[in-house]
Write an enzyme that holds these catalytic residues in place. Structure first.
Site: not given
Ligand code: ADP
Ligand code: ADP
Length: 584
Positions: A200-201, A205, A208, A295, A407-408, A411-414
């Site tokens: 059986t593949r 248990h 079996h 089966r 995100g741009l 934007a706040g990714k890092s």
């Molecule tokens: P990304 O990685 O998207 O390019 P960063 O996190 O490097 O962005 O930069 C976002 C900047 O915006 C930081 O300087 C951070 O302190 C600021 N900031 C202000 N409000 C926020 C928030 N609510 N969440 C994330 N960053 C914020």
């Protein structure tokens, strides 16, 4: 004078003798030297498996990839032109671009270009996918794993005499890799004429174990545990886990004088009834004269309309019909259930009225036990096997996951990713943060912002993320990743269940106002070209798992929002999360 050979106890191979395509040791060097001058064909994983079974006689009486006449007969009537049964086609597909012509020799090589065999090219012929799929598999539905695979096969089949120089190399479970001849010798030593094969593949248990022991008893013979380790259904448990479970059970729970575990390097076709008959023929070549068929044997699952491809008992019915001719008796798989009050398994047909019974479905096993880190109960699975399964299927809170921020710039990714990293470490998970800006200083150093370079950057991050997730870690990726298609590719590579796309949905004006690195100002002045959001596109995700608002929520609040999502989906343990404050 012919040497004395005792008559074998076991059933003869189908067709009377085991095919052996191995070039004798003394001739190997000469054939090898010749092969280095020949045009080469690289075999697929499937064809490598097929070649191994042809070479060792597992497909006896067949001794080459099928030529056109055999192929047509097999597709139409499940028979070779000799009239012998052979239920499934066994072709060698090649690309028409391969510069091959008749009556020349060609070298057959594996994916690593290792030389396996020399073939004398006797036939090159076209084949009709629709006809083969319809007749041999009974369907054209692309949900059938072999049908979809056949669409990628070469448009020509080739055939001819084979001289095999070496079997494909396997480094795993070497003690259990027995050819038909080796298997026969081991069975012979056990001293029974009757051998009942089982595979059986699925993980093994208690049920079996019970039914295989009953079958060996019933035929007064030996059990040949014969798990397939070539190709099975793509979503099956990996063969390492499968074999580990067979090994644990064979070692601990069977009478060693009544059992043999040997691996079958077969590439399954998932052809239901025809495949059951094929398995019976193969098991016979390994020495079995009985086979257990249950089966839905060799079932490919359901078609596009949600219907099973084959009826649950079609395989048993077909084997029953040809059993006498093939010389292999079918031992039907009796449905067994557990009687907790008597601590034993019993045939469903013989359950005392009013008795309590216990069973677990596959879904229950996954959802109520493995995903939650609960051990399977000993009445259902032996503890050794339960432990192997627990290792292969860790609970959700120890499975890998990729959290992909997009995100741009600005934007706040890092910023959010850094907070989330710390929180996850606090709650006991292993995390690697792959930040676009940082990755561009080492792994992606030298890459620019052309579409091609951005894709390369994202694919490199994705490659690392896939490995981290595969090993049970959390990969947090934070890169602009402006293109939807590329992000979706990464989602597919990681596996959709383990990919969480977080859209950091900060409006361009806000990012531009923040402009922490002064990049937007430069881009507006035209000093940076192709800047995302200014003069290069950003494609927002269509259905992100999480969307963040960084205008009204702080980075901490957003990180907790993601943590909450991970908890709800089991990736962070509930008991840990209970101590976390409320989400803003
Ligand atoms: P990304 O990685 O998207 O390019 P960063 O996190 O490097 O962005 O930069 C976002 C900047 O915006 C930081 O300087 C951070 O302190 C600021 N900031 C202000 N409000 C926020 C928030 N609510 N969440 C994330 N960053 C914020
Ligand atoms: P991608 O996903 O587009 O490869 P990364 O996150 O790896 O993006 O890198 C984006 C960072 O690089 C931005 O935050 C910004 O600081 C910087 N950058 C430099 N030139 C550009 C550009 N033309 N477009 C976007 N970001 C750029």
């Amino acid at each position: 004078m012919t040497p004395y050979r005792p008559v074998s106890l076991l059933i003869a191979p189908y067709g009377g003798r085991l095919v052996d395509l191995m070039v004798p040791a003394e001739a190997r060097d000469e054939v090898k030297a010749r092969a280095s001058q020949l045009p080469s064909v690289q075999l697929s994983e499937r064809s490598v498996c097929d070649l191994e079974l042809l070479a060792t006689g597992a497909f006896s009486p067949l001794d080459h990839f099928m030529g056109q006449a055999d192929h047509q007969h097999v597709v139409d009537e499940m028979r070779l032109t000799t009239g012998q049964l052979f239920p499934l086609p066994l072709p060698l597909p090649v690309d028409p671009s391969a510069a091959l012509h008749l009556d020349c020799d060609i070298a057959l090589r594996d994916a690593k270009n290792d030389l396996l065999a020399v073939m004398t090219l006797e036939e090159i012929y076209a084949w009709d996918l629709t006809e083969v799929a319809q007749k041999a598999l009974g369907t054209l539905d692309l949900r059938h794993p072999l049908v979809i695979e056949m669409h990628r096969w070469g448009k020509r089949y080739i055939s001819g005499r084979l001289q095999v120089l070496q079997l494909p190399k396997h480094y795993d479970f070497q003690q259990l890799r027995l050819t038909p001849a080796q298997t026969r010798a081991r069975l012979e030593a056990l001293g029974y004429a009757n051998v009942v094969a089982f595979h059986t593949r699925h993980p093994l248990h208690r049920v079996h174990e019970e039914l295989t022991k009953r079958a060996a008893q019933e035929v007064d013979g030996v059990l040949l545990l014969h798990p397939v380790v070539g190709m099975t259904k793509p979503e099956d448990v990996d063969h390492y886990t499968r074999v580990r479970a067979y090994k644990a059970l064979a070692a601990g729970y069977y009478d060693p004088k009544r059992v043999l575990l040997a691996l079958l390097p077969l590439a399954m076709r998932l052809a239901g009834p025809r495949e059951a008959l094929w398995h019976a023929l193969i098991h016979r070549n390994y020495g079995a004269n009985h086979v257990i068929i249950g089966r839905d044997h060799a079932s490919p699952g359901e078609d596009a309309t949600g219907q099973p491809f084959y009826g649950p008992y079609d395989a048993q019915a077909l084997l029953q019909r040809y059993s006498t001719e093939l010389g292999v008796c079918m031992v039907p798989f009796h449905e067994l259930v557990y009687l907790p009050d008597q601590e034993r398994y019993e045939d469903v047909a013989r359950i005392p009225s009013g008795a309590r019974t216990a069973s677990l479905s596959g879904t229950q096993v996954r959802e109520q036990y493995l995903n939650q880190g609960r051990r399977l109960p000993p009445w259902f699975t032996r503890p050794e096997v339960a432990e192997i399964l627990a290792e292969t299927y860790p609970p959700r809170y120890r499975q890998g996951v990729c959290i992909w921020f997009t995100g741009l710039s600005g934007a706040g990714k890092s910023t959010t990713a850094e907070v989330l990293t710390v929180l996850l470490l606090e709650y006991g998970r292993q995390v690697t943060l792959l930040d676009g800006d940082v990755v561009r200083t080492h792994l992606s150093r030298g890459l620019g912002f052309s579409k091609e370079d951005r894709d390369t950057n994202i694919r490199r991050i994705g490659f690392v993320a896939v490995e981290i997730v595969r090993h049970g870690g959390i990969a947090i990726c934070a890169a602009v990743s402006p293109y939807r298609a590329t992000r979706n590719d990464i989602r597919n590579l990681v596996g959709a269940e383990h990919f969480i796309e977080v859209f950091v949905d900060t409006p361009l004006e806000v990012c531009e106002t923040r402009d922490t690195k002064g990049m937007y100002a430069k881009a507006r002045r035209g000093e940076i070209k192709a800047f995302t959001g200014i003069d290069d596109p950003y494609e927002p995700p269509a259905q992100p798992e999480v969307t963040l608002d960084t205008v009204t929520h702080t980075p901490e609040e957003n990180a907790h929002l993601i943590l909450h999502y991970l908890c709800q989906h089991g990736f962070v343990r509930d008991s840990n999360f209970a101590t976390i404050g409320s989400v803003g």
